[in-house]
Design an enzyme around this catalytic site. Sequence first.
Site, PDB file in Angstrom:
ATOM      1  N   LYS A 292       0.859  -1.182   0.000  1.00 10.83           N
ATOM      2  CA  LYS A 292       0.000   0.000   0.000  1.00 10.83           C
ATOM      3  C   LYS A 292       0.897   1.234   0.000  1.00 10.83           C
ATOM      4  CE  LYS A 292      -1.727   2.705   3.090  1.00 10.83           C
ATOM      5  NZ  LYS A 292      -1.450   3.972   2.405  1.00 10.83           N
TER       6      LYS A 292
ATOM      7  N   GLU B 177      10.152   0.918  10.635  1.00 10.23           N
ATOM      8  CA  GLU B 177      11.189   1.941  10.406  1.00 10.23           C
ATOM      9  C   GLU B 177      10.542   3.272  10.727  1.00 10.23           C
ATOM     10  OE1 GLU B 177      14.155   1.466   9.855  1.00 10.23           O
ATOM     11  OE2 GLU B 177      14.215  -0.581   9.082  1.00 10.23           O
TER      12      GLU B 177
ATOM     13  N   CYS C 117      13.871  10.360   7.232  1.00  8.90           N
ATOM     14  CA  CYS C 117      13.969   9.965   8.648  1.00  8.90           C
ATOM     15  C   CYS C 117      15.399  10.071   9.170  1.00  8.90           C
ATOM     16  CB  CYS C 117      13.507   8.527   8.836  1.00  8.90           C
ATOM     17  SG  CYS C 117      11.871   8.262   8.235  1.00  8.90           S
TER      18      CYS C 117
ATOM     19  N   GLU D  47      10.992  15.698  15.279  1.00 11.56           N
ATOM     20  CA  GLU D  47      11.508  15.769  13.913  1.00 11.56           C
ATOM     21  C   GLU D  47      10.851  16.932  13.182  1.00 11.56           C
ATOM     22  OE1 GLU D  47      12.313  11.881  11.165  1.00 11.56           O
ATOM     23  OE2 GLU D  47      10.476  11.970  12.266  1.00 11.56           O
TER      24      GLU D  47
HETATM   25  C1  SIN Z   1      13.711   7.255   5.190  1.00 11.81           C
HETATM   26  O1  SIN Z   1      13.747   8.450   5.316  1.00 11.81           O
HETATM   27  O2  SIN Z   1      12.801   6.605   5.684  1.00 11.81           O
HETATM   28  C2  SIN Z   1      14.719   6.480   4.382  1.00 11.81           C
HETATM   29  C3  SIN Z   1      15.960   7.202   4.116  1.00 11.81           C
HETATM   30  C4  SIN Z   1      16.998   6.385   3.392  1.00 11.81           C
HETATM   31  O3  SIN Z   1      16.797   5.237   3.003  1.00 11.81           O
HETATM   32  O4  SIN Z   1      18.070   6.932   3.237  1.00 11.81           O
END
Ligand code: SIN
Length: 481
Positions: A178, A254, A288, A383
């Site tokens: 998804k 993640e 992230c 964040e």
């Molecule tokens: C992410 O921001 O979730 C992944 C970043 C990355 O794979 O470098």
Amino acid sequence: METNNLIKTEAYVNGEWVSAGSGKTFDVINPATGELIASVPDMDRDDVRYAIDAANDAWPAYRELTANQRALLLKKWYALILENKEELAILMTKECGKVLQESLGEAEYGASFVEWFAEEAKRTYGDVIPATSNDKRIVVIKQSIGVVAALTPWNFPLAMITRKVAPALAAGSPVVVKPPSETPLTGLAIASLAEKAGFPRGVYNTVTTTDNSGVGKEFCENRKVRKLSFTGSTAVGKILMNQCSSTLKKLSLELGGNAPFIVFEDADIDEAVKGAITSKFRNSGQTCVCVNRFLAHDKIYDEFVQKLSRAVAALNVGNGLDKNIQIGPLISKKGLDKVQLHVKDAVDKGAEIRQGGKPMEGLFFEPTVLANATKEMIIANEEIFGPVAAVFRFNTEEEAIKIANDTECGLASYFYSKDVSRCWRVAEALECGMVGINEGLISTAVAPFGGVKESGIGREGSKYGMDYFMEIKYICFGGIK
Ligand code: SIN
């Protein structure tokens, strides 16, 4: 170059391109221009249940393929992604706003997971364990886990799909993907390439929806889904984990980060600034692993802030399809509002704007440097997910480590130093899953990606990545004379 060949306006379920049962659709909008790109099916739980059933039906035959046969399918898919990388890149830039050069990089990065796991498919070795008596043999085998559901984010419309789906397919597990409602078109485009690569009917499915919570719940509670893999916020990760408890579903998460980037007094400041730009401003600060907190030693604080501000001033903002642009739009008004709120909060609490600081037309925000950041500011704990670099001050190595670890998150950390002993000490002391030493870009298919604390569960990519899509079975063979 246009993207028409790859634009799909139907979902891909059980080897067919289909509409939502209700006939409903939703629009996909270019965040740089506000223009409509296409409309795709707005599916509901029933549609998704059907896709899960199809995947589950496809599982017995798919897991019987040899590892080599599965590897060949993945290699074909890999080649097709690379063949179409320019078109895929344009599509990604249109959907999520990241600049074209980065989108091209993402197409290659995303493809690299497919290549990597095509190779790993052939190496899912088990074990032979010395038995406790002579009439027994003890063997451990690894088997595919079953249907895998993947919930992926908008900031990497392609690579976060392949990072989950390639190991699942390599291990013999069918998938239901998804993609997010902001960027479903790239997900559908790579599904069409998976179809071309020849994955058997029902093995690769992609559903599109705006009902994130309903579909998420179906994935969590449906017993036919044996594994859920999610990339997104910590808040949503917690909800999914809760919901998965009803079926004790295996889960990879993640989640969010709050990455520190420490510049020690012995660092090469110019290199640190280069690393800072790469790691903070990638995808306009919307990853992230983007730096959230710069920590600069008191002795080099002013020099670092000055050089960083100069480098940030040189970043061009605009539509990622235009030439010489480094910063695209934010994904949404909500994202833009959050950035504004963090900057206002920081300034109200004493931060100084050294560069940028203001929203621009549409969903764009000026690349920004804030000096004199302190732990009372929202940005210290949350964040920001935008192009804002906040610089904190420290005096000792111990203090830097303490500040860096003073967060619930533990995804990526970065630091710059020329002292080898310090490099080992600090890398080992940081509470996180990944560390960049004198390096601002650490993501690669060959290394394990993932976090500690509230940044998630599990690792993606690397030789460890397959294990999250396989079950271990111990076989005790007795009665041997
Ligand atoms: C992410 O921001 O979730 C992944 C970043 C990355 O794979 O470098």
